[in-house]
Write an enzyme that holds these catalytic residues in place. Structure first.
Site, PDB file in Angstrom:
ATOM      1  NE  ARG A   1      -6.668  -9.118  -1.082  1.00  0.00           N
ATOM      2  CZ  ARG A   1      -6.208  -8.293  -2.016  1.00  0.00           C
ATOM      3  NH1 ARG A   1      -5.349  -7.330  -1.682  1.00  0.00           N
ATOM      4  NH2 ARG A   1      -6.583  -8.415  -3.279  1.00  0.00           N
TER       5      ARG A   1
ATOM      6  CE  LYS B   1      -4.019  -2.046  -0.066  1.00  0.00           C
ATOM      7  NZ  LYS B   1      -4.999  -2.142   1.018  1.00  0.00           N
TER       8      LYS B   1
END
Length: 290
Positions: A267, A227
């Protein structure tokens, strides 16, 4: 056949490998569009230690365009039909009820809905009609619909603090999903790192406050992999253009911390790195609880 309750109630953190069958995902768009390559990548992640393969055929990065329902169905069902015979536990990253239904009927065991039941109101009803797990993620709408140069600058204001607001909004979403008939013992929650949360100041409080989400009684998925706040963390410390390997190193470090603090799963894109990190975090938790 997968024991769904055992999967839901697992006492150690799992590793969920990301299989993006997309043109424009932010880190690996286009790499796995070919069905044979997608299937092989799924098998490679299983061999590297992925407990779950999360298949997505539509990017949700800022500015991404929606793919057609027909294309999403084709991509998802093709991967499901290949990986279920290989023994995979499959999570389907979709916001469409039709795609969820087709994947579940093909043998998928989990629906990972980044809209948390808000984009397609029929999706929770599909889940309720099937025996599967349902990941409900915090969601404030499509980032592409936001205004300004920063794609989500107008959806990232948290009046009472990011931890409080995300928790409360996510629990409202869970209430709606329960009202649609989904059983509480099938629900997993996800604070939605990076979704309407562009900065370090939006994401690290959610990771530090993991216990707040665990206290709801629902298992918690953490999706921190690659991210943009990870790149921002590195940039603040002199690494202005971090490589993918460096982003995966930080992802793995956060995976270890998430496991130590009781996340249900992480994840990730680089399964091998995070698998080793999660083993360390799980071991740390085991001994700290003795």
């Amino acid at each position: 056949m997968t024991n769904l309750q055992a999967l839901h109630d697992v006492s150690h953190t799992l590793v969920m490998g990301v299989l993006n069958i997309t043109e424009d995902s932010f880190s690996d768009g286009g790499l796995w569009l070919d069905p044979a390559k997608a299937a092989q990548h799924g098998r490679d992640m299983m061999a590297a230690g992925a407990d779950i393969i999360d298949i997505g055929a539509e990017s949700t990065r800022p500015g991404a365009k929606r793919v057609s329902e027909e294309d999403e169905l084709k991509r998802i069902t093709g991967a499901v039909n290949t990986l279920i015979p290989a023994g995979a536990v499959l999570s389907i990253d979709t916001t469409r009820a039709s795609v969820a239904c087709a994947a579940l009927e093909g043998g998928a065991q989990i629906i990972n809905d980044v809209s948390g039941g808000t984009l397609d109101r029929e999706l929770p009803h599909v889940v309720a009609d099937h025996d599967c797990l349902y990941i409900v993620q915090h969601w404030r709408g499509w980032l592409a619909g936001s205004k300004g140069a920063n794609p989500d600058q107008d959806t990232s204001v948290y009046e009472h603090g990011v931890l409080t607001d995300v928790h409360d909004e996510l629990m409202h979403q869970v209430d709606d999903v329960l009202a649609a008939g989904v059983k509480p013992e099938r629900i997993i929650i996800d604070p939605g790192l990076g979704f309407s949360k562009p900065g370090i100041e939006h994401n690290l409080p959610l990771l530090a406050g993991l216990e707040t989400f665990r206290a709801t009684g629902y298992p918690v998925l953490i999706g921190q992999s690659r991210k943009r706040f990870i790149s921002a963390m590195l940039a603040e410390n002199g690494i202005d253009e971090p490589t993918m390997a460096q982003r995966d190193d930080v992802t793995a470090a956060l995976s270890a911390l998430s496991a130590e603090h009781g996340a249900w799963a992480v994840r990730v894109h680089d399964v091998a790195k995070s698998r080793a990190a999660v083993i360390a975090g799980n071991t740390w938790r085991k001994y700290s609880e003795q």
